[in-house]
Motif scaffolding. Structure first.
Motif, PDB file in Angstrom:
ATOM      1  N   ASP A 115       0.822  -1.214   0.000  1.00  0.00           N
ATOM      2  CA  ASP A 115       0.000   0.000   0.000  1.00  0.00           C
ATOM      3  C   ASP A 115       0.853   1.261   0.000  1.00  0.00           C
ATOM      4  O   ASP A 115       0.563   2.225  -0.719  1.00  0.00           O
ATOM      5  CB  ASP A 115      -0.936   0.001   1.219  1.00  0.00           C
ATOM      6  N   SER A 116       1.916   1.250   0.829  1.00  0.00           N
ATOM      7  CA  SER A 116       2.743   2.456   0.919  1.00  0.00           C
ATOM      8  C   SER A 116       3.626   2.630  -0.318  1.00  0.00           C
ATOM      9  O   SER A 116       3.805   3.749  -0.815  1.00  0.00           O
ATOM     10  CB  SER A 116       3.603   2.402   2.183  1.00  0.00           C
ATOM     11  N   LEU A 117       4.174   1.530  -0.844  1.00  0.00           N
ATOM     12  CA  LEU A 117       5.083   1.637  -1.985  1.00  0.00           C
ATOM     13  C   LEU A 117       4.331   1.906  -3.289  1.00  0.00           C
ATOM     14  O   LEU A 117       4.860   2.586  -4.181  1.00  0.00           O
ATOM     15  CB  LEU A 117       5.918   0.358  -2.135  1.00  0.00           C
ATOM     16  N   SER A 118       3.111   1.372  -3.407  1.00  0.00           N
ATOM     17  CA  SER A 118       2.377   1.574  -4.659  1.00  0.00           C
ATOM     18  C   SER A 118       2.047   3.051  -4.869  1.00  0.00           C
ATOM     19  O   SER A 118       2.119   3.560  -5.997  1.00  0.00           O
ATOM     20  CB  SER A 118       1.099   0.738  -4.656  1.00  0.00           C
ATOM     21  N   LYS A 119       1.707   3.759  -3.788  1.00  0.00           N
ATOM     22  CA  LYS A 119       1.435   5.189  -3.908  1.00  0.00           C
ATOM     23  C   LYS A 119       2.695   5.944  -4.343  1.00  0.00           C
ATOM     24  O   LYS A 119       2.641   6.833  -5.205  1.00  0.00           O
ATOM     25  CB  LYS A 119       0.930   5.740  -2.570  1.00  0.00           C
ATOM     26  N   LEU A 120       3.820   5.574  -3.732  1.00  0.00           N
ATOM     27  CA  LEU A 120       5.076   6.250  -4.079  1.00  0.00           C
ATOM     28  C   LEU A 120       5.482   5.964  -5.515  1.00  0.00           C
ATOM     29  O   LEU A 120       5.911   6.865  -6.250  1.00  0.00           O
ATOM     30  CB  LEU A 120       6.164   5.794  -3.102  1.00  0.00           C
ATOM     31  N   CYS A 121       5.320   4.708  -5.951  1.00  0.00           N
ATOM     32  CA  CYS A 121       5.693   4.347  -7.324  1.00  0.00           C
ATOM     33  C   CYS A 121       4.786   5.043  -8.339  1.00  0.00           C
ATOM     34  O   CYS A 121       5.263   5.526  -9.379  1.00  0.00           O
ATOM     35  CB  CYS A 121       5.613   2.830  -7.502  1.00  0.00           C
ATOM     36  N   ASP A 122       3.487   5.093  -8.058  1.00  0.00           N
ATOM     37  CA  ASP A 122       2.577   5.794  -8.962  1.00  0.00           C
ATOM     38  C   ASP A 122       2.940   7.268  -9.073  1.00  0.00           C
ATOM     39  O   ASP A 122       2.930   7.855 -10.161  1.00  0.00           O
ATOM     40  CB  ASP A 122       1.135   5.648  -8.467  1.00  0.00           C
ATOM     41  N   PHE A 123       3.260   7.870  -7.931  1.00  0.00           N
ATOM     42  CA  PHE A 123       3.623   9.290  -7.912  1.00  0.00           C
ATOM     43  C   PHE A 123       4.883   9.528  -8.747  1.00  0.00           C
ATOM     44  O   PHE A 123       4.947  10.464  -9.568  1.00  0.00           O
ATOM     45  CB  PHE A 123       3.819   9.729  -6.472  1.00  0.00           C
ATOM     46  N   ASN A 124       5.898   8.668  -8.577  1.00  0.00           N
ATOM     47  CA  ASN A 124       7.132   8.816  -9.342  1.00  0.00           C
ATOM     48  C   ASN A 124       6.906   8.550 -10.834  1.00  0.00           C
ATOM     49  O   ASN A 124       7.489   9.229 -11.696  1.00  0.00           O
ATOM     50  CB  ASN A 124       8.198   7.860  -8.810  1.00  0.00           C
ATOM     51  N   MET A 125       6.053   7.573 -11.147  1.00  0.00           N
ATOM     52  CA  MET A 125       5.796   7.239 -12.540  1.00  0.00           C
ATOM     53  C   MET A 125       5.102   8.398 -13.258  1.00  0.00           C
ATOM     54  O   MET A 125       5.468   8.757 -14.393  1.00  0.00           O
ATOM     55  CB  MET A 125       4.917   5.989 -12.596  1.00  0.00           C
ATOM     56  N   TYR A 126       4.128   9.022 -12.590  1.00  0.00           N
ATOM     57  CA  TYR A 126       3.450  10.162 -13.199  1.00  0.00           C
ATOM     58  C   TYR A 126       4.428  11.338 -13.408  1.00  0.00           C
ATOM     59  O   TYR A 126       4.373  12.038 -14.432  1.00  0.00           O
ATOM     60  CB  TYR A 126       2.278  10.608 -12.328  1.00  0.00           C
ATOM     61  N   ASN A 127       5.309  11.547 -12.445  1.00  0.00           N
ATOM     62  CA  ASN A 127       6.291  12.629 -12.581  1.00  0.00           C
ATOM     63  C   ASN A 127       7.251  12.371 -13.740  1.00  0.00           C
ATOM     64  O   ASN A 127       7.620  13.290 -14.487  1.00  0.00           O
ATOM     65  CB  ASN A 127       7.074  12.791 -11.275  1.00  0.00           C
TER      66      ASN A 127
END
Length: 909
Positions: free
Chosen positions: A856-868
């Motif tokens: 849950d915590s890593l998926s949010k971070l990965c999505d955020f980085n991927m969009y950036n």
């Protein structure tokens, strides 16, 4: 199975009564909750309740300036000295009378406790090596009525005490020649707070009627002169006269200073301290009921916080009395207010609502906002992975709590009456609740909304609830029509109404392996309904008494039923035969109520278990009911394994086994003697859950309404009168070796590590069973050797290692390393583990809980980085290309939207 469960946390209650305190760094709030202390970490968003409890509800807490010690006082004046570092009780003390406030001096050398009209000064514990931690230094007499508040100067030379007689007294903490005591008036109501200016003797006093008085002193703190310096140049006779005039008495318990009349003589060159009222201000009042109830002052910024009975609080800048802002947090009385060290955060506590708020006044936003159930909790349920707990209360609210942080993150308020039962579906993302308002509601934990509402053709009060394994069927039992209703979750339609019971349906439970519903009723039967065969009754189990609770074993091969006669019976669903029985009436040990005319032993004969739950491995059963005890029974041996006392709080009713002789009069028990107009006291009827709410003095009765084991098997929770109590296995405090031998020592284990005998080192470490050593050995194994070591481990250590990996994965930052261990153990020993699926299930669920939390915590971070990254790539492609003005404006708007979205994601993280 181990039964070394210890108290872990208290959820569902954040504040009851007493004063709030901030920690030294200002990042945590220390709140009294009943007879316990909870610490809410505002930076990490976690909560912790100390395993320390007083005999009655806590009324005041004094925190030392260094933040290491706390003095906790309950309603009777019994005090505990608690270490905030080790969470242990260091000393017990009894003031013998209720204490209104307690406060340490800024230098930490002394503290003041006020009881009745006396201010008692004690030497702070820990500064000297003494046998008694509480050594009385001086007693200060001055006020004619009860004292209410304390204020210290920054240099700890003087302190002020407010009183109910509308006066404020300033006392010297040392033997000052020019300040022994000074009385200040000017108020027309009870003094709520008194505060000194920073590095000054100037004083602010606030009264209950909303009046602020500003007092100015003609002496600086450095102008105070010690008595002994002044006495050197005086004859002995004059010194004795002054001693008599000040009416100071020295005894064994310390020095006593009585304030009477000031000396009219002022012949010495040292001038006595004088106060002058500089100004007087009044707060805006909405009516006579809007009393000022709490106040706090931040000296460096001169910020005054005042809270009122209407739920409003004001921020003023002193001494100009400039209003910064005014806000209403609720419509209930604010009982306590506090400011942290930096002056940015304000903590407010509402005792009636059980609400705790932390407000950042500069940004005008909430840092922390939590509220427990307004009335008693009625039911709880764990999510399938053990990460969340859902509770339902008599206030009609459904709350979902995070077990890691101990905080509530969503509250559903759609129900209009008491919630009687709650449960999770098998997916873990849907919460279903039943209520007495005649509805069963389903809530989505993705969008936090009520997406299904199930109702019956005729209004019914639902008292029980169950959801099948697939999550497609919802059933609820009615306590007034004796029927069971079945709905489809997908369509929300009523599928069937099951009739046949001749009494209220008290409990429902679906089989975890089949589509069979078990229902217990007051008609002394348990019926098994086949969901695949036209919803017909498959079996009827005859009980010896009214059925109160029914539950399936996790493998679905056994039923446990609690009945009104205090027994727990076990049944085989296949053969419909009883396989065992436990008589648990004597294990309940119910206490005696204040108005009971029978003994506790006789009262216990009418008590029974109202909640049952199997352990994760199915070997034991947890039982609780109308008592302060929770029992764990071994199913196979049918014997009591351990009994937990969930509370020792005498502020609840039915806690004591015998009557208190101090409450006995010549006319009988004091509780049964009416001091009014001679009418008889109303005795509560049998079966009444909460007593008479209209009585002038009401004490809630201690009881356990619901129990659940965590799917991981490491903890269990109970909804009680106190709140949601969580007990967990703290393995670090228990030395429990496995197959111990003389050659199993830390030295031999480290020797195997040096020889790079990884398998032997792991086996020896698990035989010694010390967590720190096991972690050291496991992390010493090279990453490329993990498959080899995992494949060569004996079967008996595979399950132990898998459980330890699940525990480490939850806390450790070596995510890939422990994931590799888990993957290799499951892949190489999967078939052998499958054969022991019943015993390995709690370990696998603990592993799933840890992995899910990281996901849950890593998926949010990965999505955020991927969009950036996508956004940066899109911008780089568009560089150097000439575009029309319209396209540029559209791109600017798009970039603004993207930046706002990224900011929102940052806020979420």
């Amino acid at each position: 199975m181990k039964f070394a469960y210890r108290f872990s946390n208290l959820l569902g209650a954040v504040y009851r009564q007493g004063n709030l305190n901030f920690s030294k760094d200002g990042n945590s709030v220390i709140s009294p909750v009943g007879n316990r202390i909870s610490v809410f970490d505002l930076k990490n968003n976690t909560s912790e309740t100390f395993p320390v409890s007083t005999r009655k509800n806590i009324t005041c807490v004094g925190l030392s300036p260094d933040g290491n010690l706390a003095v906790v006082v309950d309603e009777d004046g019994a005090a505990l000295l608690v270490s905030l570092v080790t969470r242990a009780v260091l000393h017990h003390f009894d003031f013998h009378k209720p204490v209104s406030s307690i406060c340490f001096s800024p230098d930490g050398r002394k503290f003041i406790a006020t009881k009745e009209n006396v201010a008692l000064m004690y030497h702070a514990p820990g500064k000297r090596r003494e046998f008694n931690a509480f050594v009385l230094d001086k007693s200060y007499y001055g006020p004619y009525d009860e004292t209410t508040c304390i204020g210290w100067t920054d240099d700890s030379r003087c302190f002020a005490v407010g009183s109910k007689d509308m006066s404020t007294w300033v006392f010297g903490a040392e033997r000052w020649a020019n300040l022994i005591y000074y009385s200040l008036g000017g108020h027309k109501d009870v003094v709520v707070g008194c505060f000194f200016e920073k590095d000054s003797l100037d004083l602010y006093t606030v009264s209950r009627d909303g009046t602020l008085c500003v007092w100015e002193s003609d002496t600086e703190p450095n102008g105070l002169v010690l008595k002994k310096n002044r006495a050197k140049a005086r004859p002995q006779q004059q010194e004795e006269e002054e001693e008599e005039e000040e009416d100071r008495v020295e005894g064994e318990e310390g020095e006593v200073i009585r304030g009477k009349t000031e000396s009219p003589r002022n012949k010495d060159e040292t001038k006595n301290v004088r106060y002058v009222q500089r100004s007087k201000h009044f707060f805006n009042k909405e009516g006579d009921f809007n009393n000022l109830t709490a106040a706090a002052f931040h000296k460096p910024t001169r910020l005054l916080v005042t809270a009122f009975a209407s739920g409003v609080f004001h921020l003023h800048e002193l001494p100009e009395f400039n209003l910064i802002h005014s806000l209403s947090v609720s419509d209930q009385r604010i009982a306590s207010a506090a400011i942290n060290a930096s002056g940015d955060w304000i903590a407010l506590g509402c005792s009636r609502m059980g609400q705790l708020l932390v407000w950042e006044w500069q940004s005008e936003s909430y840092v922390f906002k939590q509220q427990g159930h307004f009335n008693n909790m009625a039911a709880l349920a764990y999510s399938p992975d053990g990460q969340y707990v859902v509770t339902g209360g008599d206030d009609g609210k459904v709350k979902v709590w995070n077990t890691n942080s101990g905080l509530c993150f969503v509250t559903f308020t759609e129900h209009t009456s008491s919630v009687t039962s709650v449960t999770f579906t098998s997916s873990g993302f849907v919460v279903v609740s039943a209520s007495l308002d005649g509805t069963v509601r389903a809530f989505d934990l993705h969008r936090y909304r009520n997406f299904r509402t199930f109702t019956s053709p005729r209004p019914a009060q639902f008292s029980s609830l169950a959801v099948d394994v697939s999550g497609e069927l919802v059933s609820a039992g009615a306590q007034d029509s004796f029927e069971i209703f079945l709905w489809s979750v997908q369509t929300g339609r009523l599928l069937e109404v099951l009739g046949g019971h001749e009494g209220p349906v008290s409990s429902l439970c679906f089989s975890p392996v089949q589509s069979i519903l078990a229902s217990a009723s007051w008609d002394r039967t348990v019926r098994l309904w086949d969901m695949l065969d036209s919803w017909q009754v498959k079996e009827t189990l005859r009980l010896t008494s009214d059925g109160l609770c029914v539950t399936y074993r996790p493998d679905g091969q056994e039923l446990a039923v609690a009945t009104l006669n205090g027994e727990i019976s076990f049944w085989s669903p296949q053969s419909a035969a009883q396989t065992g029985s436990i008589a648990g009436r004597h294990d309940l040990e119910a206490g005696r109520k204040e108005t009971d005319k029978i003994t506790a032993k006789q009262s216990a004969k009418g008590k029974s278990f109202t909640s049952l739950c199997y352990s994760a491995d199915g070997e034991s059963v947890l039982a609780g009911g109308q008592s302060k005890f929770v029992c764990i029974y071994n199913v196979k041996e049918q014997m009591l394994m351990k009994k937990f006392e969930i509370s020792c709080n005498l502020s609840f009713d039915a806690m004591e086994e015998f009557l208190d002789r101090r409450k006995m009069t010549e006319f009988g028990s004091l509780s049964l003697v009416d001091e009014g107009d001679g009418d008889k006291v109303n005795i509560s009827l049998p079966g009444v859950r909460r007593g008479d709410m209209s009585s002038r003095h009401f004490k809630p009765e201690i009881r356990v309404s619901s129990l659940r084991f965590s799917p991981t098997g490491r903890s269990w929770a109970a909804t009680t009168t106190e709140g949601l109590l969580v007990y967990s296995l703290d393995a670090s405090l228990v030395f429990d070796p496995y197959d111990l031998d003389l050659d199993v020592t830390p030295a031999s284990i480290r020797k195997q590590l040096r020889l790079q005998e990884w398998q032997a080192a792991i086996i020896l470490a698990f035989r010694l069973n010390e967590n720190a050593l096991k972690q050291e050995v496991l992390e010493a194994v090279p990453y490329d050797q993990i498959p080899v070591v995992s494949g060569s481990l004996p079967d008996v250590y595979v399950e132990k290692l898998l459980g330890f990996v699940a525990a480490c994965l939850e806390k450790s930052g070596h995510l890939q390393f422990y994931m590799a261990w888990a993957q290799n153990l499951l892949m190489l020993h999967g078939q052998k583990l499958k054969n022991r699926s019943g015993s390995i299930l709690p370990t696998l669920q603990a592993l799933q809980k840890s992995i899910q939390r990281h996901f849950d915590s890593l998926s949010k971070l990965c999505d955020f980085n991927m969009y950036n990254i996508r956004y940066a790539a899109a911008l780089s492609k568009q560089k150097g290309v000439k575009r029309p003005a319209e396209e540029e404006e559209e791109d600017e708007g798009l970039s603004e939207e993207m930046s706002e979205a990224s900011l929102d994601e940052k806020m979420i993280l």
